[in-house]
Design an enzyme around this catalytic site. Structure first.
Site, mmCIF file in Angstrom:
data_model
loop_
_atom_site.group_PDB
_atom_site.id
_atom_site.type_symbol
_atom_site.label_atom_id
_atom_site.label_comp_id
_atom_site.label_asym_id
_atom_site.label_seq_id
_atom_site.Cartn_x
_atom_site.Cartn_y
_atom_site.Cartn_z
ATOM 1 N N CYS A 136 5.643 1.806 -2.605
ATOM 2 C CA CYS A 136 5.129 2.932 -1.818
ATOM 3 C C CYS A 136 6.182 3.552 -0.908
ATOM 4 O O CYS A 136 5.966 4.637 -0.351
ATOM 5 C CB CYS A 136 3.906 2.512 -1.015
ATOM 6 S SG CYS A 136 4.120 1.001 -0.064
ATOM 7 N N TYR A 137 7.308 2.851 -0.739
ATOM 8 C CA TYR A 137 8.411 3.381 0.069
ATOM 9 C C TYR A 137 9.706 3.246 -0.741
ATOM 10 O O TYR A 137 10.497 2.327 -0.532
ATOM 11 C CB TYR A 137 8.532 2.626 1.391
ATOM 12 C CG TYR A 137 7.370 2.844 2.320
ATOM 13 C CD1 TYR A 137 7.227 4.042 2.998
ATOM 14 C CD2 TYR A 137 6.409 1.845 2.503
ATOM 15 C CE1 TYR A 137 6.144 4.254 3.841
ATOM 16 C CE2 TYR A 137 5.344 2.042 3.342
ATOM 17 C CZ TYR A 137 5.209 3.262 4.015
ATOM 18 O OH TYR A 137 4.149 3.473 4.854
#
Length: 404
Positions: free
Chosen positions: A144-145
């Site tokens: 997600c990052y």
């Protein structure tokens, strides 16, 4: 008895009578406690002194693609990134922790700070002043990052939140530092000359906020204050809060005692009252202006605020002994300290303050002006500050000692 609600009503109508702590001390002898109580609604105290247990919480905003910050530097000064993805904490005493000329083949290190006297307090001051600051991030790559790194320039207007959260401010008394050894010592009190060449103190004495409310009856969690030229609040007791310190009959402590944790919106602050500083061979810190309004609820408030520098003392500690508990040369009054010299073992020793008495008075005056203009009202504390907190040292035990 007055109430804070009654005082606030007078502030809103412009009828509140507000004095600085200097004005009260100058008039109490002639007017007396009862007459002053009948006239005055609020007493404004202030200080401007080094407070290195300070720092800024910053939410930088998300990048695209997003980054989860693993390491962060602001103008080359490291900020702590162990929060959510783009939250960081910049300590006032943080400094560049690597050489300005590293191996440039290492992709994670580069010479982005070449000013050894510059620290977190200076970066905070620059941001408050509206200046641009270089930001460099290294990310922790996740699904997600996915971003690995990011660099840009920020100002206080291009970040979401920027507020001071200071774990330990406003010491209620402190120590006087001297050096009985044979070489100069560079300390958090500055340079201490050998053979008792000087004595340095950091508290403003009788005008210091917490000396005038010795049992912390007028303030608590949620008390509104002047912080860095804007409105701030008491968030909690400060670290190393030690209200059980021995006290004189007038209730003032004979050494370091109560402390406060403070917070406020740094975007609204003024660099006049928030300044980075550096102590040679010790490190970075931050000069901070803090003002505390004391509501005049009863005559006891005036009685405590009437204390003079002759009525309060601080311990003289010898920094040449590198121990947690250092030998003391006894207690001296703040009147003696402010006279410019004290006597230690028959020797006259010159004294100097780290706090600015002039700017401390200006903080109290500025707070008074705010209240008189109706721009600042008082708040009721939502909880009292703990007055039973003891002070616990951290002693090292090895396994053999533990078994014994």
């Amino acid at each position: 008895m007055r109430t804070i609600a009654e005082i606030n009503d007078k502030i809103r109508t412009g009828s509140a009578v507000v004095w600085t702590i200097q004005e009260l001390k100058a008039r109490v002898k002639d007017l007396g406690i009862t007459k002053i109580y009948e006239q005055v609604d609020v007493i404004c105290t202030g200080t401007f002194e080094p407070m290195e247990s300070s720092g800024a919480l910053i939410n930088l905003g998300h990048t695209d693609p997003p980054i989860k910050i693993r390491q962060c530097w602001l103008d080359g000064i490291p900020a702590y990134a162990g929060f959510g993805a783009v939250d960081v904490y910049l300590g006032a005493s943080a400094m560049a922790d690597y050489s300005p000329t590293p191996d440039i083949t290492d992709g994670d290190i580069r010479p982005i700070s070449t000013i050894p006297e510059r620290g977190g307090g200076h970066v905070i001051e620059d941001l408050i002043a509206g200046k641009a600051v270089q930001l460099r991030l290294i990310g922790h790559i996740t699904d997600c990052y996915p971003r690995a790194s990011f660099e840009t320039t920020i100002t206080k207007d291009t970040i979401n939140q920027f507020y001071l959260y200071n774990p330990r401010n406003l010491y209620q008394n402190f120590i006087v530092g001297v050096n009985g050894g044979d070489r100069p010592l560079y300390t958090y009190l500055g340079l201490l000359q050998p053979r008792l060449g000087n004595a340095v103190y950091s508290n403003t004495g009788a005008i210091s906020p917490l000396f005038n409310d010795p049992d912390l009856k007028l303030i608590g969690v949620g008390t509104r204050i002047f912080l860095g030229g804007s409105i701030g609040y008491i968030a909690w007791e400060g670290t190393q809060h030690f209200p059980l310190q021995k006290r004189l009959p007038n209730r003032t402590p004979i050494g370091p005692a109560a402390t406060l944790a403070l917070m406020g919106d740094a975007k609204q602050m003024n660099p006049r009252w928030v300044r980075g500083c550096y102590f040679k061979n010790y490190g970075a810190s931050m000069m901070l202006g803090v003002g505390v309004p004391l509501p005049v609820l009863n005559e006891e408030v005036i009685r405590y605020c009437a204390i003079k520098d002759e009525d309060i003392v601080a311990p003289v500690m010898d920094f040449s002994i590198p121990r947690r508990v250092r030998p003391t040369f006894g207690l001296v009054s703040y009147a003696q300290l402010k006279s410019g010299q004290i006597t230690i073992d028959g020797k006259k020793v010159r004294t100097a303050p780290l706090a600015s008495l002039y700017f401390s008075q200006q903080v109290a005056q500025e707070l008074k002006n705010w209240i008189e203009r109706g721009e600042f009202t008082l708040t009721e504390a939502v909880a009292p500050l703990n007055m039973e907190r003891s002070f616990l040292p951290q002693d090292r035990w090895d396994s053999k000692m533990a078994m014994e």
